[in-house]
Design a protein around this motif. Structure first.
Motif, short mmCIF file in Angstrom:
data_model
loop_
_atom_site.label_atom_id
_atom_site.label_comp_id
_atom_site.label_asym_id
_atom_site.label_seq_id
_atom_site.Cartn_x
_atom_site.Cartn_y
_atom_site.Cartn_z
N UNK A 34 0.87 -1.18 0.00
CA UNK A 34 0.00 0.00 0.00
C UNK A 34 0.90 1.23 0.00
N UNK A 35 0.92 1.99 -1.07
CA UNK A 35 1.82 3.13 -1.15
C UNK A 35 1.48 4.21 -0.13
N UNK A 36 2.51 4.83 0.39
CA UNK A 36 2.33 5.88 1.39
C UNK A 36 2.21 7.22 0.67
N UNK A 37 1.00 7.57 0.30
CA UNK A 37 0.74 8.81 -0.44
C UNK A 37 0.12 9.83 0.49
N UNK A 38 0.61 11.02 0.47
CA UNK A 38 0.11 12.09 1.34
C UNK A 38 -1.41 12.24 1.19
N UNK A 39 -2.09 12.29 2.31
CA UNK A 39 -3.52 12.55 2.31
C UNK A 39 -4.41 11.35 2.15
N UNK A 40 -3.85 10.15 2.08
CA UNK A 40 -4.69 8.98 1.81
C UNK A 40 -5.77 8.80 2.87
N UNK A 41 -5.48 9.20 4.11
CA UNK A 41 -6.44 9.00 5.20
C UNK A 41 -7.64 9.95 5.12
N UNK A 42 -7.52 11.01 4.34
CA UNK A 42 -8.61 11.97 4.30
C UNK A 42 -9.59 11.73 3.15
N UNK A 45 -6.80 13.84 -1.85
CA UNK A 45 -7.67 14.77 -1.13
C UNK A 45 -8.93 14.07 -0.67
N UNK A 46 -9.80 14.80 -0.02
CA UNK A 46 -11.07 14.22 0.43
C UNK A 46 -11.91 13.75 -0.74
N UNK A 47 -11.74 14.39 -1.89
CA UNK A 47 -12.62 14.09 -3.03
C UNK A 47 -11.92 13.41 -4.20
N UNK A 48 -10.61 13.19 -4.10
CA UNK A 48 -9.94 12.54 -5.22
C UNK A 48 -8.43 12.64 -5.16
N UNK A 74 -4.09 20.06 -11.16
CA UNK A 74 -5.34 19.41 -11.56
C UNK A 74 -5.84 18.45 -10.50
N UNK A 75 -7.15 18.30 -10.38
CA UNK A 75 -7.72 17.36 -9.42
C UNK A 75 -8.71 16.44 -10.11
N UNK A 76 -8.56 15.17 -9.85
CA UNK A 76 -9.43 14.14 -10.43
C UNK A 76 -10.40 13.69 -9.35
N UNK A 77 -11.65 14.08 -9.50
CA UNK A 77 -12.65 13.74 -8.49
C UNK A 77 -13.07 12.27 -8.62
N UNK A 78 -13.09 11.58 -7.47
CA UNK A 78 -13.33 10.14 -7.47
C UNK A 78 -14.32 9.75 -6.39
#
Length: 559
Positions: free
Chosen positions: A157-165, A365-368, A375-379
């Protein structure tokens, strides 16, 4: 590091052997030790049922890249004739049905304890037994500890900033939930290896929008799956003895004759024809090893294969910019991949490719997912198809201690090592199935090879009243050197891939496989056994006799 809970000798449940894992390896090991050697055996598995890797990897599109007729056990001759082969390749559900059938057929479940995690195992040098603790407080001991942990089961599981939010649903392909709902959703997939390509291809038709986050483009050929005819099945079952003889003496053990023809020994037109035939037939290992003999060892040959696949990508993918992103430019020397229409999936209007090597992920982020360009990809759903901490990952998650309390983590701090894949120095009576530096092949035939050899050694120890065995450090070092020398003769060592530990930050870049082929590996095992298990140290029941002896002479004296 989890503190070792000392098991009080006499208070624990005693077995001759404890096996960790109830997948393809663990089930066969149980059968051999229980039914043929008459040992008292207990198997532990954290899952709710048998299957190992195939119990957990239930993601959409999960498929073996080995053809059905060799992704099975060869030792049950009647089952080979009785089992229905309906498709050229086997899906996850088909494999799990097969493994469950084997467990029922041979009454294996009665000796398996499910939903139990092995927390710690320590070798006790007074009793010469393994003392084992489970997460539910259970305490056990065994003369033999067999690890059947699988090489692709410890999730990465990659440690990517913000995954918990992230407020949406987060899945990992190796822990797929039964209630996963993707229909009409905005879905992101991180990872485009074998698993990622399968997931992407399978879910694209049902999701609302699919965003594929690609770090490295991959060389892939079609898998060529589909139903098979009765004539096809009858021919296989009629020739199974010859098929298994070929498989066990081949290099990659995939059920085809590896080519003996150098790539550059034929004309360009003939090369193109051979590649095209392989593309039409399908199969990643077939494309690399059945076409020509030197794609994995000769750079010119490798480039020819690269060029053919690159041309196919440009023909399949309609958008030139997307095709360019999907086209690999590095060497074709990772585990050969095959797909069910991966490249064509990017022709769909609801699928986008995000090149995260050129435009890295900044944070979740909370939304993607937000990329470096802002750019932000909403998911609604984010899927990690990020593979595994391969080969040694599950070992590092258990508190395993050998002689003098040495941990497996410390012993393997510079990368995992073994002698012949089945044992490691300073860990007496611990046998590994698919341990480090084992053959890089279709796995069931290698599993059978190692299980049978380990069973024979345990039988040898029981017959001769031997208390312990372990490989010498010198034998282990020599095997590691052999594996490195063979790897360096191939192009695989020049590519960054999980088969050398390159997929995890901080993981030692080391040799994790024996690339000499299954046939050669079997010859090494045979020669080792015939030379009185050369390279192993044995102790007789009286531990004062020949303690620590390692030569051929002392091996014989200790019997």
């Amino acid at each position: 590091m989890t503190k070792m809970t000392k098991v009080a000798i006499g208070s624990e449940l005693k077995y001759d052997a404890v096996i960790i894992g109830a997948g393809i390896s663990g089930l066969y090991m149980l059968k051999k030790l229980r039914d043929e050697l008459g040992l008292k055996v207990r198997v532990f598995d954290k899952a709710k049922d048998v299957g190992g890797t195939w119990y957990y990897n239930r993601y959409p599109g999960a498929l073996s890249d080995t053809e059905s007729f060799t992704y099975c056990y060869s030792w049950d001759k009647d089952l080979l004739q009785d089992w229905d082969i309906s498709t050229r390749y086997v899906t996850q559900s088909q494999i799990l049905n097969y493994v469950n059938h084997v467990a029922d057929r041979h009454d294996l479940r009665k000796d398996i304890q499910f939903e139990t995690v092995i927390a710690a195992a320590q070798f006790d040098e007074v009793s010469n037994r393994w003392l084992i603790s489970t997460d539910d407080g259970g305490q056990y001991s065994a003369k033999y500890l067999v690890t059947a942990l699988g090489i692709l089961s410890a999730t990465n599981v990659p440690n990517i900033k913000g995954v918990d939010q992230f407020k949406g649903r987060l899945y990992h392909t190796a822990d797929w939930p039964e209630d996963a709902d993707l229909a009409g959703k905005r879905v992101g997939v991180i990872g485009t290896g074998s698993t990622g390509s399968q997931v992407v291809t399978a879910i694209a038709p049902i999701v609302g929008k699919l965003s594929v986050f690609q770090r490295s483009p991959q060389y892939m050929v079609p898998v060529g799956n589909g139903p098979v005819s009765k004539e096809y099945v009858d021919d296989i079952k009629r020739n199974y003895d010859a098929i298994w003889e070929q498989v066990k003496n081949s290099k990659v053990a995939f059920g085809f004759e590896e080519s003996q023809i150098p790539t550059m020994s034929v004309s360009e037109a003939e090369r193109e024809k051979i590649f095209q035939n392989a593309w039409d037939k399908g199969g990643g290992f077939r494309f690399m090893f059945e076409t020509f003999s030197d794609i994995a060892t000769d750079e010119k040959a490798n480039i020819a294969a690269q060029d053919f696949i690159r041309k196919k990508i440009s023909e399949i993918v309609k958008d030139p910019e997307t095709a360019k992103k999907l086209t690999p430019r590095d060497i074709y020397a990772k585990r050969p991949l095959c797909d069910s229409g991966y490249y064509a999936t990017f022709n769909r209007e609801n699928v986008e490719l995000v090149d995260v090597k050129a435009n890295p992920i900044k944070e979740i982020t909370a939304s993607g997912i937000k990329t470096e360009d802002g750019g932000e990809h909403e998911l609604d759903v984010l899927i990690f198809a990020t593979g595994f901490d391969a080969v040694d990952g599950n070992y590092k998650r258990i508190n395993i201690r050998g002689r003098n309390g040495i941990t497996i983590q410390d012993h393997w701090k510079n990368g995992p090592a073994s002698y012949l894949s089945v044992a490691t120095a300073n860990f007496p009576n611990m046998f590994m199935i698919l341990g480090p530096n084992g053959p890089f092949t279709n796995l069931p035939p290698t599993i059978e090879t190692e299980v049978e050899w380990v069973s024979e050694m345990i039988g040898y120890m029981e017959k001769n009243e031997l208390s312990t065995m372990e490989p010498s450090s010198e034998a282990e070092s020599l095997w590691s050197k052999t594996c490195r020398e063979i790897a360096d003769k191939t192009l695989f060592s020049k590519a960054d891939s999980w088969i050398f530990g390159a997929n995890l930050p901080g993981k030692p870049h080391a040799v994790y496989f024996y690339l000499g082929g299954l046939g050669s590996f079997r010859e090494v095992l045979k020669a080792t056994k015939e030379d009185n298990y050369h390279g192993f140290k044995f102790e007789a029941q009286d531990s004062s006799v020949n303690k620590g002896a390692s030569s051929k002479k002392t091996q014989q004296e200790s019997v």
